[in-house]
Design a protein around this motif. Sequence first.
Motif, PDB file in Angstrom:
ATOM      1  N   ASP A 173      -5.170   8.224  -2.248  1.00  9.76           N
ATOM      2  CA  ASP A 173      -4.938   9.646  -1.974  1.00  9.76           C
ATOM      3  C   ASP A 173      -3.988  10.224  -3.042  1.00  9.76           C
ATOM      4  N   ARG A 174      -4.588  10.768  -4.080  1.00 14.25           N
ATOM      5  CA  ARG A 174      -3.813  11.267  -5.225  1.00 14.25           C
ATOM      6  C   ARG A 174      -2.816  12.349  -4.820  1.00 14.25           C
ATOM      7  N   GLU A 175      -3.235  13.255  -3.941  1.00  9.51           N
ATOM      8  CA  GLU A 175      -2.343  14.355  -3.546  1.00  9.51           C
ATOM      9  C   GLU A 175      -1.101  13.817  -2.834  1.00  9.51           C
ATOM     10  N   LEU A 176      -1.326  12.814  -1.988  1.00  8.29           N
ATOM     11  CA  LEU A 176      -0.187  12.223  -1.275  1.00  8.29           C
ATOM     12  C   LEU A 176       0.769  11.551  -2.271  1.00  8.29           C
ATOM     13  N   LEU A 177       0.225  10.825  -3.229  1.00 10.48           N
ATOM     14  CA  LEU A 177       1.085  10.154  -4.211  1.00 10.48           C
ATOM     15  C   LEU A 177       1.882  11.183  -5.014  1.00 10.48           C
ATOM     16  N   LYS A 178       1.213  12.269  -5.407  1.00  7.79           N
ATOM     17  CA  LYS A 178       1.906  13.330  -6.151  1.00  7.79           C
ATOM     18  C   LYS A 178       3.075  13.867  -5.339  1.00  7.79           C
ATOM     19  N   LYS A 179       2.815  14.047  -4.034  1.00 10.20           N
ATOM     20  CA  LYS A 179       3.852  14.595  -3.156  1.00 10.20           C
ATOM     21  C   LYS A 179       5.036  13.607  -3.058  1.00 10.20           C
ATOM     22  N   LEU A 217      -2.558   5.244  -8.667  1.00 10.09           N
ATOM     23  CA  LEU A 217      -1.097   5.068  -8.616  1.00 10.09           C
ATOM     24  C   LEU A 217      -0.490   5.183 -10.014  1.00 10.09           C
ATOM     25  N   LEU A 218      -1.101   4.519 -10.985  1.00  4.55           N
ATOM     26  CA  LEU A 218      -0.564   4.528 -12.359  1.00  4.55           C
ATOM     27  C   LEU A 218      -0.633   5.931 -12.968  1.00  4.55           C
ATOM     28  N   GLU A 219      -1.724   6.640 -12.718  1.00  4.08           N
ATOM     29  CA  GLU A 219      -1.835   8.009 -13.252  1.00  4.08           C
ATOM     30  C   GLU A 219      -0.739   8.896 -12.665  1.00  4.08           C
ATOM     31  N   CYS A 220      -0.482   8.736 -11.380  1.00  2.00           N
ATOM     32  CA  CYS A 220       0.573   9.549 -10.748  1.00  2.00           C
ATOM     33  C   CYS A 220       1.953   9.144 -11.259  1.00  2.00           C
TER      34      CYS A 220
END
Length: 333
Positions: free
Chosen positions: A61-67, A107-110
């Motif tokens: 969940d990219r949005e969650l990781l960003k948050k 994860l790594l991108e975030c």
Amino acid sequence: MGILVTGGAGYIGSHTCVELLNQGYEVIVLDNFYNSKPESLNRIKQISGKSFKFYEGDILDRELLKKIFADEKVDSVIHFAGLKAVGESVRIPLKYYHNNITGTLILLECMLEANVKNLVFSSSATVYGYKNPAPYFEEMEIGNCTNPYGQTKFMIEQILKDLCNANPDFNMTILRYFNPIGAHVSGLIGEDPSGIPNNLMPFITQVAVGKLKKLNIYGNDYDTPDGTGLRDYIHVVDLGRGHLCALKNLSGYKVYNLGTGKGTSVLELVSALEKVSGKNIPYELVTRREGDIASCYANVDKARKELGFEAEFDIERMCEDSWRWQSENPNGM
Ligand code: NAD
Ligand code: UFG
């Protein structure tokens, strides 16, 4: 120091969180409870007497990781989240490649985006494949893994290496675990597999506690002293401490074995557990399990010299703690 622990509710993650909290780290756990239970978090708090932040969610969940990276002060990530059932990975490979590899890529991108440069990653002795002879050294060529699960670890190691080459200011330590067993001495957290266990120690303790009738020993014709498979069992609390050593020594791209350097056979582990539990463990010798190798144990010099890490607990203590956990929590958490 804020440490984001992915998969922190799981077996190794929960024990590592206890060690981190005991050492005064600020812990932020992310877990989707795919293979763990919320109760695990209460028990980490109970043992450590400390609280920590928790996000229920997925590394996909990219949005969650960003948050999380925006809202929390994350200095380093310890990345445990992953699927680990070897047999299932053979039957449903894409599930493993998606969760473990795509999840790690997101994860790594975030992390890149949030400028978080420090990572400790859970790899496995399985990356040494079936061609290398034990003991395994970090410098050996890796690959030739016998299953898709192992392939995901091998591929993620390569991804992390390429990322560090491209970003020399990144610090990424890969820890190749040997066979974690044991449990926290409190008896409050331990390995809590759902269904019939795949791994030897939870199988043995479930036989000892009466949940399973007998152990099948997969092969007694291996080229080992008693013919049964030889593994390097390491106490999960030692393993957790190994992560703190890795965190303190983060510098560039590094790879370390975390084991004891000693091999123990299936029959030796059975008799050690019988001794500490006072229970008889009925077993049957059956044919080899596909994909198994005869011997798997570490050379541990590099972790000792560079991380100052040495496993403290012996097989007897591993069995005592596994047995306490199993007998006090016969149905897990
Ligand atoms: P575990 O299954 O107990 O813990 C993994 C945790 O990650 C679980 O709590 C699970 O719910 C969570 N998780 C899985 N996928 C997720 C996702 N997409 N998003 C968020 N959370 C997710 O396993 P463990 O034994 O604690 O292993 C931890 C790591 O160490 C894994 O990466 C595993 O492959 C690796 N490893 C384990 C062993 C072993 O024998 N236990 C050996 C070598 C390496
Ligand atoms: N074994 C039995 N009966 C069982 C289960 C296991 O005889 O019911 C034997 C196996 O044949 C092997 C030994 O016990 O000789 C250990 O088996 P595990 O399944 O506990 O562990 P493995 O070494 O096969 O695999 C573990 C992890 C993998 C990881 C690998 C290398 O489960 O995730 O170590 O690190 F990839």
